[in-house]
Design a protein around this motif. Structure first.
Motif, short mmCIF file in Angstrom:
data_model
loop_
_atom_site.label_atom_id
_atom_site.label_comp_id
_atom_site.label_asym_id
_atom_site.label_seq_id
_atom_site.Cartn_x
_atom_site.Cartn_y
_atom_site.Cartn_z
N ALA A 10 -3.45 -2.34 -8.96
CA ALA A 10 -3.85 -1.51 -7.82
C ALA A 10 -3.93 -0.04 -8.21
O ALA A 10 -4.89 0.66 -7.86
CB ALA A 10 -2.87 -1.70 -6.66
N ILE A 11 -2.93 0.43 -8.94
CA ILE A 11 -2.92 1.83 -9.39
C ILE A 11 -4.13 2.10 -10.29
O ILE A 11 -4.84 3.09 -10.12
CB ILE A 11 -1.61 2.15 -10.12
N GLN A 12 -4.40 1.19 -11.22
CA GLN A 12 -5.53 1.33 -12.12
C GLN A 12 -6.85 1.34 -11.36
O GLN A 12 -7.73 2.17 -11.62
CB GLN A 12 -5.52 0.20 -13.15
N GLU A 25 0.70 11.17 -4.95
CA GLU A 25 0.80 10.76 -3.55
C GLU A 25 -0.50 10.14 -3.06
O GLU A 25 -0.50 9.17 -2.30
CB GLU A 25 1.20 11.94 -2.66
N GLU A 26 -1.64 10.70 -3.50
CA GLU A 26 -2.94 10.15 -3.11
C GLU A 26 -3.14 8.77 -3.72
O GLU A 26 -3.67 7.86 -3.06
CB GLU A 26 -4.06 11.08 -3.57
N ILE A 27 -2.75 8.62 -4.97
CA ILE A 27 -2.85 7.31 -5.63
C ILE A 27 -1.98 6.31 -4.89
O ILE A 27 -2.41 5.18 -4.61
CB ILE A 27 -2.43 7.41 -7.11
N HIS A 28 -0.78 6.73 -4.53
CA HIS A 28 0.14 5.85 -3.80
C HIS A 28 -0.46 5.38 -2.48
O HIS A 28 -0.46 4.19 -2.16
CB HIS A 28 1.48 6.57 -3.57
N VAL A 43 4.47 4.34 -8.78
CA VAL A 43 3.29 5.13 -9.16
C VAL A 43 3.69 6.19 -10.19
O VAL A 43 3.03 6.34 -11.22
CB VAL A 43 2.62 5.78 -7.93
N TYR A 44 4.76 6.92 -9.92
CA TYR A 44 5.21 7.94 -10.86
C TYR A 44 5.57 7.34 -12.21
O TYR A 44 5.22 7.91 -13.26
CB TYR A 44 6.40 8.72 -10.29
N LYS A 48 3.63 8.25 -15.68
CA LYS A 48 4.41 8.75 -16.81
C LYS A 48 4.14 7.91 -18.06
O LYS A 48 3.96 8.45 -19.17
CB LYS A 48 5.89 8.73 -16.46
N LYS A 49 4.07 6.60 -17.90
CA LYS A 49 3.80 5.70 -19.02
C LYS A 49 2.40 5.93 -19.57
O LYS A 49 2.19 5.97 -20.79
CB LYS A 49 3.96 4.25 -18.56
#
Length: 69
Positions: A10-12, A25-28, A43-44, A48-49
């Motif tokens: 989902a994040i990708q 926050e927008e990605i979240h 998400v954070y 970071k990764k």
């Protein structure tokens, strides 16, 4: 070994389909529509990764709404 998860997908997807750079926050908010249980900390951690793996560049932007023009 890295597992493939719904949260990661989902994040990708949100980042790949964005018309502009997005903040965490927008990605979240956008990814949470795909995976309602997604937490902001996830998400954070993912961002970071990606930065650590050199898959993503980190940018610090000043926001005009805060008076930092």
């Amino acid at each position: 070994m890295t597992r493939k998860t719904r949260q990661r997908d989902a994040i990708q997807a949100v980042m790949e389909n964005a018309a502009r750079p997005l903040g965490p926050e927008e990605i979240h908010l956008a990814a949470k529509r795909l995976v309602p249980s997604l937490g902001l900390a996830t998400v954070y951690r993912r961002l970071k990764k990606l930065v650590a793996d050199l898959s993503l560049d980190k940018a610090i932007l000043k926001e005009a709404s805060r008076g930092n023009v």
